[in-house]
Design a protein around this motif. Sequence first.
Motif, PDB file in Angstrom:
ATOM      1  N   TYR A  85       0.637  -1.047   0.119  1.00  0.00           N
ATOM      2  CA  TYR A  85      -0.007  -0.007   0.083  1.00  0.00           C
ATOM      3  C   TYR A  85       1.158   1.474   0.023  1.00  0.00           C
ATOM      4  N   THR A  87       1.187   4.432   0.715  1.00  0.00           N
ATOM      5  CA  THR A  87       1.022   5.912   1.773  1.00  0.00           C
ATOM      6  C   THR A  87       2.089   6.839   2.117  1.00  0.00           C
ATOM      7  N   LEU A 110      -1.620  -1.250  -3.523  1.00  0.00           N
ATOM      8  CA  LEU A 110      -2.480  -0.662  -4.242  1.00  0.00           C
ATOM      9  C   LEU A 110      -2.015   1.010  -3.734  1.00  0.00           C
ATOM     10  N   CYS A 111      -2.334   2.173  -5.005  1.00  0.00           N
ATOM     11  CA  CYS A 111      -2.391   3.359  -4.375  1.00  0.00           C
ATOM     12  C   CYS A 111      -3.148   4.337  -3.799  1.00  0.00           C
ATOM     13  N   GLY A 112      -3.735   4.348  -2.587  1.00  0.00           N
ATOM     14  CA  GLY A 112      -4.693   5.076  -2.194  1.00  0.00           C
ATOM     15  C   GLY A 112      -4.667   6.747  -2.734  1.00  0.00           C
ATOM     16  N   VAL A 117      -7.512   5.135   2.643  1.00  0.00           N
ATOM     17  CA  VAL A 117      -8.011   3.567   2.546  1.00  0.00           C
ATOM     18  C   VAL A 117      -8.867   3.414   4.391  1.00  0.00           C
ATOM     19  N   ARG A 122      -6.061  -1.936   5.365  1.00  0.00           N
ATOM     20  CA  ARG A 122      -4.552  -2.344   5.550  1.00  0.00           C
ATOM     21  C   ARG A 122      -4.282  -3.103   6.337  1.00  0.00           C
ATOM     22  N   ILE A 126      -3.262  -6.015   3.295  1.00  0.00           N
ATOM     23  CA  ILE A 126      -1.265  -5.211   2.857  1.00  0.00           C
ATOM     24  C   ILE A 126      -0.479  -5.867   3.750  1.00  0.00           C
ATOM     25  N   GLU A 129       3.645  -1.182   3.611  1.00  0.00           N
ATOM     26  CA  GLU A 129       3.244  -0.469   3.616  1.00  0.00           C
ATOM     27  C   GLU A 129       5.318   0.877   2.603  1.00  0.00           C
TER      28      GLU A 129
END
Length: 225
Positions: A85, A87, A110-112, A117, A122, A126, A129
Amino acid sequence: MRIDIITVSPELIKSPFEYSIIKRAIDKNLVEVHFHDLRTYALNDYGKIDDYQFGGGAGMVLMIEPIDKCISKLKAERTYDEVIYMTPDAPTLNQQIANTLSLKENIIILCGHYKGVDQRVRDLFITKEVSIGDYVLSGGELGAAVLCDTIIRLIPGVLGDETSALTDSFQDNLLSPPVYTRPSEYKGLKVPDILLSGNFPKIEDWRNEQSFERTKKIRPDLLED
Ligand code: ADE
């Protein structure tokens, strides 16, 4: 290696994969990159993928259901080593993280967006990060592109000269030494004699010394480890 990128803005992230080293890596089948538009997994025909946050406060939050649907579909097709993720509230990307990820087989990124999100995404999906620095971007897409570039250029066969990724800045926690090319003198500015000497052990010593001096001056924190 296969990279699946989940995003609300596929068009925003595609172009870095269409040029130069990364494009060549894809053309040579050394890496596959797939983009997944989160809106394809929306809750309704209006493309709903986000909502207000519980407890009040500005900014929309990406909902868990569309993300669950997308990740579950991908996971049903193959096994993933990491679900990453992007972030700002995460450990900062560095060469060590890129090195480790370049050895993986399949990863999801995964793009925030907006406020990020739902925390349960998470908690549930996920495995890692990543932030690309202590500043806030409008979304994770640019960060994901940076992360992919750092990873893909390390895959064996991607760079023409196999050793050149190893001599990059940060591979040994040192910044790179200065480099020069023709002409050997420009407007009175001369290339250091040592580089023209042909004495390769001495050149190596000089480069190591320059790397150390540069690091001490510009990024002394790197020498603390
Ligand atoms: N999304 C927003 N800001 C970010 C950052 N600094 N790194 C990674 N993803 C982000």
